[in-house]
Write a protein that holds these residues in place. Structure first.
Motif, PDB file in Angstrom:
ATOM      1  N   PRO A   1       0.795  -1.239   0.000  1.00  0.00           N
ATOM      2  CA  PRO A   1       0.000   0.000   0.000  1.00  0.00           C
ATOM      3  C   PRO A   1       0.820   1.279   0.000  1.00  0.00           C
ATOM      4  N   ASP A   2       1.997   1.264   0.615  1.00  0.00           N
ATOM      5  CA  ASP A   2       2.795   2.484   0.693  1.00  0.00           C
ATOM      6  C   ASP A   2       3.772   2.629  -0.476  1.00  0.00           C
ATOM      7  N   THR A   3       3.696   1.757  -1.461  1.00  0.00           N
ATOM      8  CA  THR A   3       4.595   1.825  -2.613  1.00  0.00           C
ATOM      9  C   THR A   3       4.407   3.142  -3.368  1.00  0.00           C
ATOM     10  N   LEU A   4       5.492   3.861  -3.552  1.00  0.00           N
ATOM     11  CA  LEU A   4       5.455   5.034  -4.417  1.00  0.00           C
ATOM     12  C   LEU A   4       5.693   4.541  -5.846  1.00  0.00           C
ATOM     13  N   ILE A   5       4.661   4.613  -6.658  1.00  0.00           N
ATOM     14  CA  ILE A   5       4.774   4.153  -8.041  1.00  0.00           C
ATOM     15  C   ILE A   5       5.348   5.292  -8.872  1.00  0.00           C
ATOM     16  N   GLU A   6       6.602   5.106  -9.268  1.00  0.00           N
ATOM     17  CA  GLU A   6       7.303   6.094 -10.088  1.00  0.00           C
ATOM     18  C   GLU A   6       7.319   5.590 -11.523  1.00  0.00           C
ATOM     19  N   PRO A   7       6.647   6.267 -12.431  1.00  0.00           N
ATOM     20  CA  PRO A   7       6.586   5.799 -13.813  1.00  0.00           C
ATOM     21  C   PRO A   7       7.971   5.519 -14.378  1.00  0.00           C
ATOM     22  N   LEU A   8       8.094   4.365 -15.003  1.00  0.00           N
ATOM     23  CA  LEU A   8       9.384   3.926 -15.533  1.00  0.00           C
ATOM     24  C   LEU A   8       9.843   4.854 -16.655  1.00  0.00           C
ATOM     25  N   ALA A   9      11.107   5.159 -16.626  1.00  0.00           N
ATOM     26  CA  ALA A   9      11.673   6.061 -17.639  1.00  0.00           C
ATOM     27  C   ALA A   9      11.770   5.348 -18.986  1.00  0.00           C
ATOM     28  N   ALA A  10      11.651   6.114 -20.074  1.00  0.00           N
ATOM     29  CA  ALA A  10      11.857   5.583 -21.412  1.00  0.00           C
ATOM     30  C   ALA A  10      13.306   5.101 -21.535  1.00  0.00           C
ATOM     31  N   PRO A  11      13.581   4.067 -22.315  1.00  0.00           N
ATOM     32  CA  PRO A  11      12.650   3.412 -23.240  1.00  0.00           C
ATOM     33  C   PRO A  11      11.799   2.304 -22.621  1.00  0.00           C
ATOM     34  N   VAL A  12      12.027   1.979 -21.336  1.00  0.00           N
ATOM     35  CA  VAL A  12      11.163   0.964 -20.723  1.00  0.00           C
ATOM     36  C   VAL A  12       9.746   1.507 -20.582  1.00  0.00           C
ATOM     37  N   GLY A  13       9.617   2.713 -20.032  1.00  0.00           N
ATOM     38  CA  GLY A  13       8.322   3.351 -19.906  1.00  0.00           C
ATOM     39  C   GLY A  13       7.870   3.962 -21.213  1.00  0.00           C
ATOM     40  N   GLY A  14       6.592   4.345 -21.245  1.00  0.00           N
ATOM     41  CA  GLY A  14       5.995   4.829 -22.484  1.00  0.00           C
ATOM     42  C   GLY A  14       6.202   6.299 -22.780  1.00  0.00           C
ATOM     43  N   GLY A  15       6.820   7.041 -21.859  1.00  0.00           N
ATOM     44  CA  GLY A  15       7.144   8.427 -22.141  1.00  0.00           C
ATOM     45  C   GLY A  15       5.994   9.407 -22.055  1.00  0.00           C
ATOM     46  N   ARG A  16       4.935   9.065 -21.342  1.00  0.00           N
ATOM     47  CA  ARG A  16       3.797   9.985 -21.226  1.00  0.00           C
ATOM     48  C   ARG A  16       4.007  11.067 -20.178  1.00  0.00           C
ATOM     49  N   GLY A  17       4.996  10.892 -19.328  1.00  0.00           N
ATOM     50  CA  GLY A  17       5.262  11.901 -18.316  1.00  0.00           C
ATOM     51  C   GLY A  17       4.250  11.922 -17.187  1.00  0.00           C
ATOM     52  N   LEU A  18       3.722  10.763 -16.832  1.00  0.00           N
ATOM     53  CA  LEU A  18       2.759  10.674 -15.739  1.00  0.00           C
ATOM     54  C   LEU A  18       3.442  10.956 -14.405  1.00  0.00           C
ATOM     55  N   SER A  19       2.681  11.414 -13.439  1.00  0.00           N
ATOM     56  CA  SER A  19       3.235  11.801 -12.143  1.00  0.00           C
ATOM     57  C   SER A  19       3.264  10.618 -11.186  1.00  0.00           C
ATOM     58  N   PRO A  20       4.297  10.522 -10.344  1.00  0.00           N
ATOM     59  CA  PRO A  20       4.345   9.452  -9.334  1.00  0.00           C
ATOM     60  C   PRO A  20       3.154   9.544  -8.395  1.00  0.00           C
ATOM     61  N   ALA A  21       2.786   8.392  -7.833  1.00  0.00           N
ATOM     62  CA  ALA A  21       1.650   8.360  -6.908  1.00  0.00           C
ATOM     63  C   ALA A  21       1.803   7.173  -5.967  1.00  0.00           C
ATOM     64  N   TYR A  22       1.299   7.338  -4.750  1.00  0.00           N
ATOM     65  CA  TYR A  22       1.292   6.222  -3.803  1.00  0.00           C
ATOM     66  C   TYR A  22       0.158   5.269  -4.149  1.00  0.00           C
ATOM     67  N   ALA A  23       0.470   3.978  -4.107  1.00  0.00           N
ATOM     68  CA  ALA A  23      -0.428   2.964  -4.650  1.00  0.00           C
ATOM     69  C   ALA A  23      -1.810   2.979  -4.006  1.00  0.00           C
ATOM     70  N   ARG A  24      -1.879   2.715  -2.711  1.00  0.00           N
ATOM     71  CA  ARG A  24      -3.173   2.552  -2.078  1.00  0.00           C
ATOM     72  C   ARG A  24      -3.945   3.869  -2.017  1.00  0.00           C
ATOM     73  N   ARG A  25      -3.227   4.964  -1.797  1.00  0.00           N
ATOM     74  CA  ARG A  25      -3.909   6.258  -1.756  1.00  0.00           C
ATOM     75  C   ARG A  25      -4.578   6.552  -3.090  1.00  0.00           C
ATOM     76  N   THR A  26      -3.909   6.210  -4.190  1.00  0.00           N
ATOM     77  CA  THR A  26      -4.482   6.429  -5.512  1.00  0.00           C
ATOM     78  C   THR A  26      -5.766   5.638  -5.695  1.00  0.00           C
ATOM     79  N   VAL A  27      -5.744   4.374  -5.263  1.00  0.00           N
ATOM     80  CA  VAL A  27      -6.939   3.538  -5.376  1.00  0.00           C
ATOM     81  C   VAL A  27      -8.076   4.106  -4.542  1.00  0.00           C
ATOM     82  N   LEU A  28      -7.774   4.472  -3.299  1.00  0.00           N
ATOM     83  CA  LEU A  28      -8.819   4.971  -2.412  1.00  0.00           C
ATOM     84  C   LEU A  28      -9.407   6.284  -2.912  1.00  0.00           C
ATOM     85  N   GLU A  29      -8.575   7.157  -3.450  1.00  0.00           N
ATOM     86  CA  GLU A  29      -9.084   8.418  -3.967  1.00  0.00           C
ATOM     87  C   GLU A  29     -10.047   8.188  -5.127  1.00  0.00           C
ATOM     88  N   LYS A  30      -9.775   7.181  -5.962  1.00  0.00           N
ATOM     89  CA  LYS A  30     -10.695   6.867  -7.056  1.00  0.00           C
ATOM     90  C   LYS A  30     -11.995   6.267  -6.548  1.00  0.00           C
TER      91      LYS A  30
END
Length: 331
Positions: A291-320
């Motif tokens: 739950p406390d994992t800070l999800i940091e979007p993977l950098a290109a070329p592994v990541g898709g390059g959309r520039g999404l913002s990091p977010a804490y896993a469980r907090r993100t789910v609960l906010e939705k």
């Protein structure tokens, strides 16, 4: 063929060399970029365990409404029984400009979770809510526990496949899922004849994406069954075999891969007069991460390059889900 969905044999993958895994990973990566779904065989879940949980859950849904109401969920993140609820799930947005249905979804669900305890009562309330087992059907707990034990094993194997497909260490996801939050959902879709009428725009489960990292689904084939969506093909019915599990990527995985992979948009069609007595029951394992994992979007070329913002896993789910737990979770 529209909506081509690859199949990964987990047992064969485990034994394969890196060279043998490469073409499987390439096909998987392409499907996750376009659709966000694949199928798994070789998962080792006994059919008897699946059948027992499905049959026992169906017996719960057959109980009188006043009995089930004793176990009604009291918050969006809670465990227990959920009667037919608003389209697309609680707080889940419709994607890609999809028009939101205007009538409630036609299903009931029963939710269970890990029930872990850390000693912090407030945090556990949001991360690991207590399960609510019906005293009228004590065998439901045993059936659910037997099934989710396998789901926890399979989801870790799936996470290893995903990490290797991205060119990451095999334990990239599993090392961040030692105390993971998850929800096991049994969803019952009643028949057309028992409902009597289906409103315009009404579904068994309206168009939505899942909130976590991956979802494992044991489904039944039906006229009013599962459909997936991608830009190239629109809505389509994925292939079905009773021995296969479906893997859907969720919002957290789309974030983690910075948009390289997409969360699957999917729906369950309404019950149909063509099959008036068709009932379906899906077993849905929604997995997140610690739950406390800070999800940091993977950098290109592994990541898709959309520039999404990091977010804490469980907090993100609960906010939705419409929950603002900052004062409790401290992240």
């Amino acid at each position: 063929m529209p909506g081509t969905i690859p199949e990964v044999d987990l047992e064969a993958w485990r034994k394969a060399s890196g060279a043998d895994r490469a073409p499987v990973a390439a096909e998987l990566d392409a499907a996750l970029r376009s659709t966000g779904m694949f199928l798994v065989s070789g998962h080792g879940v006994p059919q008897a365990v699946i059948n027992d949980f499905r049959a026992t859950a169906k017996r719960f849904f057959a109980l009188r409404k006043e009995v089930k109401a004793q176990y009604a969920i009291e918050a969006a993140y809670d465990g227990g029984w959920l009667e037919m609820h608003p389209p697309g799930g609680v707080g889940v947005p419709v994607r890609e400009g999809e028009e939101a249905p205007s009538a409630p979804d036609l299903h009931e669900s029963f939710y269970v979770g890990p029930g872990l305890r850390t000693g912090d009562e407030q945090r556990d309330r949001f991360n690991y809510p207590a399960n609510r087992w019906p005293v009228e059907l004590p065998e439901l707990r045993a059936a659910a526990d037997a099934y989710t034990t396998h789901m926890l094993r399979v989801v870790q194997a799936v996470n290893e496949v995903l990490a290797v497909t991205l060119g990451l260490p095999e334990d990239f996801f599993t090392s961040r899922a030692r105390m993971a939050t998850w929800t096991q959902n049994a969803s019952w879709y009643p028949s057309y004849s028992s409902i009597g009428e289906v409103a315009r725009g009404q579904f068994r489960n309206g168009p939505h994406t899942d909130l976590g990292t991956v979802t494992l689904l044991s489904r039944q084939r039906g006229v009013g069954g599962l459909q997936a969506w991608n830009k190239a093909d629109g809505w389509f019915s994925p292939p079905y075999r009773p021995d296969l599990l479906v893997v859907n990527l969720g919002d957290l995985m789309e974030l983690w891969t910075d948009g390289r992979w997409r969360a699957l948009k999917h729906r369950v069609l309404p019950p149909s007069p063509v099959a008036p007595d068709e009932e379906l029951l899906s077993l849905v394992f929604f997995f997140e991460t610690d739950p406390d994992t800070l999800i940091e979007p993977l950098a290109a070329p592994v990541g898709g390059g959309r520039g999404l913002s990091p977010a804490y896993a469980r907090r993100t789910v609960l906010e939705k889900l419409g929950v603002t737990p900052d004062s409790f979770l401290g992240v």
